[in-house]
Design an enzyme around this catalytic site. Structure first.
Site: not given
Length: 341
Positions: A165-167, A169, A270
């Site tokens: 997961l992105d930082k 998110t 995104r």
């Protein structure tokens, strides 16, 4: 060649920022290098690269610039990589641990475990937590926390992490606790047998009940390598990507949408939402703006479903919306509590 280790304070040319402290102990290795006829007239950095081949030349250049190299008989540092060497000289080199070499260490942190059995763990990752060590984030990552949480994690690649997961998110992540489980999870994700669902708050009016299948290949943005973009596969490298987006609640300014991942490309949701004109709130990389007090991208991995790799039991996990997203929904007049996502 002398490989003995000595404390940093013994170094006559030590700089203040290299001193040891209790919060971040540094253990250095010292080497004495005798220069031969073949080294006469060669650059300092090239000589070191030949005598210490296990380290990159760029790393050795950094050591030189940091004052970690000197002549054994002199209490001064050699700080120019281009300095020419003479046969018969003896170099004394301090090999400091790199940030990378210290990245994969246990660090105790509060991790929210949603599920744990002998082979599988499910984590609720908060926004702001980086998943893997990387430039700029060599410590304090989820991987570091998992190494401290579970002794078995040290024996697994990436401490058992099988997806990202992105930082910024938040939400659910699968983590393997055995190698067999890890291999099975990787195969399941590749075969699209793990259902991953997200909630997102986007700019613009996406009508409740309206569903759209966004199928557009993704690759590195040819104009900005820090971003991903929808690309033409005939002209640029990339991979197919598909996201199904369904509206849950909407106002003229913002909407709450449900996103179903069918592939798992970098920044997929995104980029896809921005591509169709509905960027995430707070996602400045892809055109989103801060709104309703949100300073991070409004994306939350709220549901995971899969067959257990060992028992084949059907599992489904949900993670409630973080407070900042729930507060933003209320401020925007989007009533999530009445919606069955």
């Amino acid at each position: 060649m002398n490989h003995a280790k000595q404390p940093l304070s013994d170094k006559p040319w030590v700089h203040g920022d290299a001193e040891e402290n209790e919060d971040s102990p540094v253990e250095s290795e010292w080497r004495e290098l005798q220069l031969l006829a073949e080294h006469h007239g060669e650059r300092l950095d090239r000589v070191l690269a030949g005598l210490i081949p296990e380290f990159s030349r760029s790393y050795l250049q950094q050591l030189i610039e940091q004052g970690c190299v000197g002549f054994d008989a002199e209490a001064r540092a050699l700080t120019k990589p281009s300095l020419r060497m003479k046969a018969g000289q003896t170099l004394r080199v301090e090999l400091r641990p790199t940030a990378q070499s210290q990245a994969f260490v246990p660090q105790v942190m509060a991790l929210d475990t949603v599920h744990c059995d002998p082979s599988l763990r499910v984590i609720h990752k908060p926004a702001g937590l980086v998943v893997h060590p990387a430039p700029g984030h060599w410590s304090g990552t989820l991987l570091n926390g998992l190494l401290a949480l579970d002794v078995a994690a040290a024996s697994l690649p990436r401490a058992g992490i099988v997806h990202r997961l992105d930082k910024d998110t938040s939400g659910l992540m699968l983590v393997a606790r055995t190698r067999g489980c890890m291999d099975a999870l990787v195969a399941k994700i590749a075969a699209r047998e793990v259902q991953r669902e997200y909630l997102a708050i986007v700019h613009g009016h996406w009508p409740a009940g309206h569903a759209k299948d966004i199928e557009a290949p993704l690759g590195r943005d040819p104009r900005n390598r820090l971003r991903m973009a929808v690309v033409d596969l005939e002209r640029h490298s990339g991979k197919s990507a598909r996201t199904t987006v369904t509206g849950l609640a909407a106002t003229p300014q913002a909407s709450l949408v449900h996103c179903q991942l069918h592939t798992g490309r970098t920044h997929q949701i995104r980029v896809h939402l921005a591509h169709v004109g509905f960027p995430l709130l707070g996602d400045d990389l892809y055109g989103g703006k801060e709104m309703a007090g949100l300073t991070r991208q409004a994306l939350h991995a709220f549901r995971l479903s899969l067959a257990h790799p060992d028992t084949h039991e059907r599992l489904s996990f949900e993670a409630p919306l973080p407070l900042e997203l729930a507060t933003a929904l209320a401020a925007l007049g989007l009533r999530y509590n009445e919606i069955q996502a």
